[in-house]
Design a protein around this motif. Structure first.
Motif, PDB file in Angstrom:
ATOM      1  N   ILE A 163       6.136  -2.617   4.191  1.00  0.00           N
ATOM      2  CA  ILE A 163       6.028  -3.245   2.735  1.00  0.00           C
ATOM      3  C   ILE A 163       4.777  -2.271   2.236  1.00  0.00           C
ATOM      4  O   ILE A 163       4.965  -2.006   1.208  1.00  0.00           O
ATOM      5  N   ASN A 164       3.616  -2.331   2.863  1.00  0.00           N
ATOM      6  CA  ASN A 164       2.525  -1.287   2.600  1.00  0.00           C
ATOM      7  C   ASN A 164       2.969   0.027   1.934  1.00  0.00           C
ATOM      8  O   ASN A 164       2.708   0.613   0.914  1.00  0.00           O
ATOM      9  N   GLY A 165       4.108   0.628   2.716  1.00  0.00           N
ATOM     10  CA  GLY A 165       4.571   2.064   2.403  1.00  0.00           C
ATOM     11  C   GLY A 165       5.283   2.151   1.185  1.00  0.00           C
ATOM     12  O   GLY A 165       5.077   2.958   0.396  1.00  0.00           O
ATOM     13  N   VAL A 166       6.090   1.062   0.787  1.00  0.00           N
ATOM     14  CA  VAL A 166       6.890   0.879  -0.341  1.00  0.00           C
ATOM     15  C   VAL A 166       5.831   0.811  -1.353  1.00  0.00           C
ATOM     16  O   VAL A 166       6.077   1.091  -2.428  1.00  0.00           O
ATOM     17  N   ASN A 167       4.881  -0.315  -1.279  1.00  0.00           N
ATOM     18  CA  ASN A 167       3.872  -0.376  -2.450  1.00  0.00           C
ATOM     19  C   ASN A 167       3.363   0.965  -2.692  1.00  0.00           C
ATOM     20  O   ASN A 167       3.141   1.262  -3.854  1.00  0.00           O
ATOM     21  N   THR A 168       2.868   1.990  -1.953  1.00  0.00           N
ATOM     22  CA  THR A 168       2.270   3.097  -2.067  1.00  0.00           C
ATOM     23  C   THR A 168       3.363   4.079  -2.921  1.00  0.00           C
ATOM     24  O   THR A 168       3.086   4.681  -3.920  1.00  0.00           O
ATOM     25  N   ALA A 169       4.625   3.919  -2.185  1.00  0.00           N
ATOM     26  CA  ALA A 169       5.495   4.752  -3.071  1.00  0.00           C
ATOM     27  C   ALA A 169       5.849   4.466  -4.520  1.00  0.00           C
ATOM     28  O   ALA A 169       5.903   5.353  -5.309  1.00  0.00           O
ATOM     29  N   LEU A 170       5.838   2.927  -4.784  1.00  0.00           N
ATOM     30  CA  LEU A 170       5.881   2.553  -6.113  1.00  0.00           C
ATOM     31  C   LEU A 170       4.759   3.028  -6.809  1.00  0.00           C
ATOM     32  O   LEU A 170       5.165   3.228  -7.983  1.00  0.00           O
ATOM     33  N   ASP A 171       3.451   3.141  -6.362  1.00  0.00           N
ATOM     34  CA  ASP A 171       2.439   3.851  -6.920  1.00  0.00           C
ATOM     35  C   ASP A 171       2.856   5.025  -7.694  1.00  0.00           C
ATOM     36  O   ASP A 171       2.047   5.686  -8.441  1.00  0.00           O
ATOM     37  N   ASN A 172       3.493   5.962  -6.732  1.00  0.00           N
ATOM     38  CA  ASN A 172       3.668   7.317  -7.010  1.00  0.00           C
ATOM     39  C   ASN A 172       5.106   7.557  -7.479  1.00  0.00           C
ATOM     40  O   ASN A 172       5.480   8.785  -7.543  1.00  0.00           O
ATOM     41  N   TYR A 189       8.191   7.333 -10.654  1.00  0.00           N
ATOM     42  CA  TYR A 189       8.332   6.958 -12.018  1.00  0.00           C
ATOM     43  C   TYR A 189       9.767   6.998 -12.409  1.00  0.00           C
ATOM     44  O   TYR A 189       9.922   6.383 -13.534  1.00  0.00           O
ATOM     45  N   ASP A 190      10.547   7.144 -11.609  1.00  0.00           N
ATOM     46  CA  ASP A 190      12.171   7.176 -12.023  1.00  0.00           C
ATOM     47  C   ASP A 190      12.556   5.608 -11.742  1.00  0.00           C
ATOM     48  O   ASP A 190      12.144   5.177 -10.547  1.00  0.00           O
ATOM     49  N   ALA A 191      13.001   5.191 -12.860  1.00  0.00           N
ATOM     50  CA  ALA A 191      13.522   3.721 -12.864  1.00  0.00           C
ATOM     51  C   ALA A 191      14.417   3.438 -11.650  1.00  0.00           C
ATOM     52  O   ALA A 191      14.343   2.221 -11.224  1.00  0.00           O
TER      53      ALA A 191
END
Length: 64
Positions: free
Chosen positions: A27-36, A38-40
């Motif tokens: 979950i933390n890794g996904v949150n980090t990926a979401l921060d980086n 930009y593709d919808a």
């Protein structure tokens, strides 16, 4: 006697804790990926994955 492949396997509390920690890491890794990201389309896929991980972690935590 051999166990049937469909037989439920019980986990120790330590194993469940390890599974939960692993899911929290995902979950933390996904949150980090979401921060980086930009593709919808990618953001939607990441959010769906995160929801699945959260639901699975909740199931694991209910077993503790």
């Amino acid at each position: 006697m051999e166990k049937d492949n469909n037989e439920c396997q019980y986990f120790t509390k330590e194993e469940l804790n390890t599974l939960s920690l692993g899911l929290l890491s995902l979950i933390n890794g996904v949150n980090t990926a979401l921060d980086n990201t930009y593709d919808a389309e990618s953001i939607d896929a990441l959010k769906r994955a995160r929801e699945k991980y959260i639901e699975l972690n909740q199931k694991v935590c209910r077993l503790l």
